[in-house]
Design an enzyme around this catalytic site. Structure first.
Site, PDB file in Angstrom:
ATOM      1  N   GLY A 264      19.775  79.384   8.442  1.00  0.00           N
ATOM      2  CA  GLY A 264      20.913  79.932   9.151  1.00  0.00           C
ATOM      3  C   GLY A 264      20.684  81.378   9.531  1.00  0.00           C
ATOM      4  O   GLY A 264      20.986  81.801  10.640  1.00  0.00           O
ATOM      5  N   MET A 266      18.551  85.320   7.781  1.00  0.00           N
ATOM      6  CA  MET A 266      17.715  85.919   6.747  1.00  0.00           C
ATOM      7  C   MET A 266      18.100  87.375   6.566  1.00  0.00           C
ATOM      8  O   MET A 266      18.230  88.119   7.543  1.00  0.00           O
ATOM      9  CB  MET A 266      16.237  85.784   7.129  1.00  0.00           C
ATOM     10  CG  MET A 266      15.289  86.359   6.097  1.00  0.00           C
ATOM     11  SD  MET A 266      15.471  85.553   4.500  1.00  0.00           S
ATOM     12  CE  MET A 266      14.997  86.879   3.410  1.00  0.00           C
ATOM     13  N   ASN A 268      16.685  90.150   5.541  1.00  0.00           N
ATOM     14  CA  ASN A 268      15.693  91.222   5.485  1.00  0.00           C
ATOM     15  C   ASN A 268      16.350  92.597   5.513  1.00  0.00           C
ATOM     16  O   ASN A 268      17.263  92.844   6.291  1.00  0.00           O
ATOM     17  CB  ASN A 268      14.733  91.116   6.677  1.00  0.00           C
ATOM     18  CG  ASN A 268      14.379  89.690   6.998  1.00  0.00           C
ATOM     19  OD1 ASN A 268      13.710  89.020   6.245  1.00  0.00           O
ATOM     20  ND2 ASN A 268      14.874  89.214   8.134  1.00  0.00           N
ATOM     21  N   HIS A 300      27.685  86.855   4.716  1.00  0.00           N
ATOM     22  CA  HIS A 300      26.738  86.446   3.675  1.00  0.00           C
ATOM     23  C   HIS A 300      25.468  87.290   3.717  1.00  0.00           C
ATOM     24  O   HIS A 300      25.032  87.828   2.693  1.00  0.00           O
ATOM     25  CB  HIS A 300      26.397  84.962   3.847  1.00  0.00           C
ATOM     26  CG  HIS A 300      25.449  84.428   2.826  1.00  0.00           C
ATOM     27  ND1 HIS A 300      25.866  83.802   1.675  1.00  0.00           N
ATOM     28  CD2 HIS A 300      24.095  84.439   2.777  1.00  0.00           C
ATOM     29  CE1 HIS A 300      24.815  83.454   0.961  1.00  0.00           C
ATOM     30  NE2 HIS A 300      23.723  83.824   1.610  1.00  0.00           N
ATOM     31  N   GLU A 301      24.889  87.393   4.900  1.00  0.00           N
ATOM     32  CA  GLU A 301      23.623  88.122   4.991  1.00  0.00           C
ATOM     33  C   GLU A 301      23.831  89.622   4.757  1.00  0.00           C
ATOM     34  O   GLU A 301      22.983  90.278   4.148  1.00  0.00           O
ATOM     35  CB  GLU A 301      22.965  87.879   6.355  1.00  0.00           C
ATOM     36  CG  GLU A 301      22.719  86.418   6.680  1.00  0.00           C
ATOM     37  CD  GLU A 301      21.958  85.661   5.600  1.00  0.00           C
ATOM     38  OE1 GLU A 301      21.146  86.267   4.877  1.00  0.00           O
ATOM     39  OE2 GLU A 301      22.183  84.438   5.475  1.00  0.00           O
TER      40      GLU A 301
END
Length: 879
Positions: A264, A266, A268, A300-301
């Site tokens: 979905g 990432m 980083n 979320h990320e």
């Protein structure tokens, strides 16, 4: 010949790395087929490592061009998958490595690859080793400085982790950008992007007054679709400051949307790379569900910046430490932004749909597994969604105040480290003064506990006695289970619908005050006093623990809960349970059993919900949404016949639609869309109920419903209503359906995300010809095995969302899946493995289908040169 299973990696075998890499200087010169990567690694021996150990760096398909140690040539053993130095200095040293990679040929979408016209990376879990040789493990934390070089014409935008500290033009039409991330991080959080992209930007002032530059990069012309993602990001940043006290720590935060992505998104550090499905949204192209998904995934990320990045996981066995915790955080954020009750229902629906079957099948594993063969296969609902439920239970057990103290202690104590579950729990034990050793079993034991409840009411003594017993079925590698700590939130509903106060000597004043019984042993008996009338027990309020309850409550008790329970989750659950009772009775009647009881009282109760204008329409829509075929199969448990389930559920939908036809029509008239479109929770709830009504009207009267759906399809001013109409028409065979599909395609042929919806709807039509239709869709000019979203929209939707056709008795559905998995495996094994997991519940099927499914798994496993990803799934599924 059967492929040997991949070699297992065990938690018990963990040992600290023999070497540490304090800093990484990367110089990456981008080229479509010959990207040059020069890494300078500042390495030293780990005092906790093995004295005298040789240095072995991980690789994956690499080509070594040059190797220097402190500026001098050095002997080493180099293969595409490892680089070993048999002799290294005891003092710190710098290792310079030059490798060459081919982004254009990287179809695995792991490491450095091309998505459209852009270069991008995906390094979790083990993709960095596909870029350069490295100690590619989460507990090696390094400060990264990255110089990126590319042709200006091809990649005018160059992005990396951290803050940009330099940039400039070079000879030959090239340019560079220099990025530095001051926070030590593992290699899986490395990222770069190079391409011709446009962007939108904002500035965010943190609570301490620092200004942060925010940007979302998209393909040219799609800037207007990124505004909701930016709004979600800003709200996420503010919420994390207010609720968890976490402030962002860099000068910039960049998001890049790409169309080819296995996941979905990432997290980083400072450079989040997203599947564009979770960035791009407009009323014309995105449904209310899409808007909610963008909001949730953006949050979320971003939340990973602290729960995943600043504090990462020591090893991949601790994956739930970052993922389960961050899912909990994004769920709480969405609950605060929208309807908390509806969000909770939605999350539990997803848990039961994905994780409960996982727990009940051959792929069951603990939230923190003790062994894995291929880590990519453990990005599962168990790690994510059940992991989040564990965090929620922890908060429920120790209370919000102590939970907040524990989180603060965790952030303060483990910032900048690679932590474990034990590290995490120790903070909450200290903050609350509780022993959490038994609670930790939720991380160690697989399976969904069953809580059996017996109720005895003594009218003369005004006493209600509840007897609880917990048991957990055997799962692969775990035949015996210890008792869990299970928080059971409950209430008592009297005959007049009032809440009865909880008074109990066994439970104690604190448990009664909180309405929370803790089941910590196999059995427990609790008596409640001063219960003046025969109560109905409202148990597991808010779904306080990821368990199953038995036996089913009586229909009249469920009707009381549906009408009067103060807990919205259990009101919804009562409707679900009544629907399940009806479906099971219909199944028994179809098999020659007694005729099913009349559903009138249940239908009337739902009708009263529909007719009450003061009700939250989103909650009413949830109540009208019957359990899915997969939910029903899970409750049946064994010898599942998808066709029988489909017939019974369809019959209930038909009868419900007929009984409530007038009330549903009135609701649709009452909920006429307002001018303009807003994705807010209230507007989305009104659309949800209006479209749920349309679905049931069509089930009860296809002629009337079809006409309404055609009209709505033609007049809709937003994607939510247009797609809902098309979804209703998709279940009504005929010219109108096919014409609607053609019109939808003609309108959105240039939008790949909307076309995914078009593909998916056709793949889930529950008709005999759908398997053939899916095969034809795979020949469509807009289908490509190279795009994960498109594969999931066609094959994934068919295998996971169309049980009656996927499990067809002629085996055609299984054959289609196996063929796709085997064709896809050499190109993208991660995606192939996830598709194959659609057969995770094959043992629960009736005998004929069970044999076909087993043969399909054996066919896949016998294929030559099978990837570790697919081999692992097939091997574990077969047991």
């Amino acid at each position: 010949m059967r492929n040997p299973p991949p070699q297992g990696i065990r938690l018990a075998d963990y040992r600290p790395p023999d070497f540490l890499i304090d800093s990484v200087d990367l110089d990456i010169s981008l080229h479509r087929s010959k990207t040059r990567v020069v890494s300078r690694l500042a390495i030293r021996r780990n005092p906790k490592g093995r004295p005298g150990a040789e240095l072995t760096l991980d690789g994956d398909g690499l080509v070594l061009r040059r190797l220097l140690l402190d500026g001098a040539s050095v002997a080493a053993e180099a293969t595409p998958d490892a680089l070993t130095l048999h002799a290294t200095p005891d003092a710190p040293f710098v290792l310079e490595i030059e490798t060459e990679v081919d982004p254009a040929a990287n179809t695995q979408l792991s490491g450095l690859y091309r998505s459209g016209s852009a270069y991008c990376t995906q390094c979790e879990a083990e993709g960095f080793r596909r870029i350069t040789y490295f100690l590619d493990r989460p507990d090696v934390l390094s400060v990264f400085t990255t110089r990126i070089e590319a042709d200006v014409a091809e990649a005018p935008v160059l992005l990396g982790n951290g803050n940009r500290i330099d940039a400039g033009a070079l000879e030959g039409g090239r340019h560079f950008a220099l990025w530095r991330d001051p926070f030590p991080k593992p290699s899986y959080l490395f990222a770069l992007v190079g391409g011709d992209l446009s962007h939108i930007s904002e500035r965010f002032a943190t609570r301490s007054g620092r200004m942060v530059d925010l940007a979302i990069y998209v393909e040219h012309g799609k800037e207007k679709y990124a505004s909701y993602a930016m709004d979600s990001l800003i709200r996420s940043m503010r919420w994390d400051e207010e609720v968890f006290g976490r402030e962002y720590d860099l000068d910039v935060f960049n998001i890049v949307a790409v169309s080819d992505f296995n996941m979905g998104a990432m997290e980083n550090k400072g450079l989040n790379i997203f599947n564009d499905k979770y960035v791009l949204a407009s009323p014309e192209t995105a449904t209310d569900g899409d808007y909610a998904g963008v909001e949730s995934v953006i949050a979320h990320e971003y939340f990973h910046n602290w729960t995943g990045n600043r504090i990462t996981c020591r090893d991949w066995f601790q994956l739930c430490l970052k993922e389960g915790l961050t899912v909990f955080r994004d769920q709480e954020f969405s609950a605060d932004q929208r309807s908390r009750a509806v969000k909770r229902i939605s999350d539990v629906r997803g848990l039961r749909l994905q994780q409960f079957p996982e727990d009940a099948g051959p792929l069951a594993h603990s939230v923190r597994p003790n062994i894995y063969h291929e880590i990519n296969n453990f990005y599962t609902a168990t790690v994510y969604e059940k992991g989040a439920e564990i965090i929620r239970m922890l908060k429920t057990l120790i209370g919000a105040d102590d939970f907040a103290k524990g989180m603060t202690l965790y952030f303060d104590r483990f910032d900048g480290t690679a932590a474990t579950i034990e590290d995490f729990l120790s903070c909450f034990a200290e903050a609350s003064g509780r022993d959490l050793s038994q609670f930790s079993l939720w991380y160690e034991q697989a399976g969904t506990p069953l809580v059996t409840v017996e109720s005895d009411y003594d009218a003369a003594a005004k006493r209600l006695t509840l007897s609880f017993e917990q048991s957990t079925p055997a799962t692969p590698g775990q035949s015996e289970k210890k008792p869990f700590v299970i928080p059971l939130a409950l209430g008592l509903i009297g005959e007049n619908g009032d809440e009865i106060p909880l008074v109990s000597r066994e439970a104690g004043a604190q448990e009664c005050e909180r309405g929370l019984i803790e089941l910590t042993t196999q059995k427990r008996v609790v008596a409640f006093e001063n219960v003046g009338s025969h109560p109905v027990v409202s148990l597991l309020r808010g779904f306080s623990a990821p368990v199953r309850l038995a036996p089913p409550q009586a229909a009249e008790d469920l009707q009381r809960l549906l009408a009067h329970d103060s807990d919205p989750f259990n009101r919804w659950q009562a409707a679900q349970s009544l629907a399940l009772r009806s479906i099971f009775a219909r199944i028994e009647a179809a098999r020659g059993g007694p005729a099913a009881e009349a559903d009138g009282p249940f239908f009337d109760a739902l009708g009263r919900l529909v007719e009450a204008p003061e009700r939250d329409p989103s909650l009413v829509a949830q109540a009208l949404s019957l359990p899915s075929d997969i939910d029903i199969a899970r409750e049946i448990g064994r010898d599942v016949d998808p066709d029988v389930i489909f017939s019974a559920r369809s019959g209930l939908r038909r009868d419900l639609g007929r009984r409530l036809s007038a009330a549903l029509a009135d609701a649709r008239a009452r909920l006429v869309p307002a001018e303009g479109f807003s994705p807010d929770a209230g507007s989305a709830g009104r659309r949800a109920l209006r479209n749920a009504a349309l679905d049931l009207i069509a089930a009860g009267d296809p002629g009337q419903g079809g006409a309404l759906a055609e009209r709505q399809f033609g007049e809709a001013t937003n994607m939510t209503d247009r797609l809902a109409a098309l979804s209703t028409l998709s279940l009504l065979p005929g010219e109108a359906r096919e014409a609607a599909f053609e019109a939808f395609y003609a309108r959105y042929a240039g939008d790949h995300l909307v076309l995914d919806k078009w593909f998916a709807l056709q793949s889930t039509i529950p008709e005999a010809e759908t398997t053939k239709r899916v095969a034809q869709l795979m020949e469509h000019k807009d289908f490509s095995l190279a795009n994960p979203n498109r594969v999931r929209a066609v094959v994934g939707a068919f295998a996971n969302g169309n049980p009656t056709r996927f499990h067809a008795l002629d085996g055609s559905g299984y054959d289609l899946l196996a063929s796709v998995v085997l064709e896809l495996d050499p190109k993208n094994p991660q995606l192939a493995a996830r598709l194959l997991s659609a057969l995770r519940s094959w043992r629960s099927l009736e005998e004929r289908r069970r044999k076909l499914a087993e043969a399909t798994l054996r066919r896949v496993l016998a294929a030559p040169a099978l990837s570790a990803d697919v081999s692992d799934i097939a091997t574990r599924a077969l047991g």
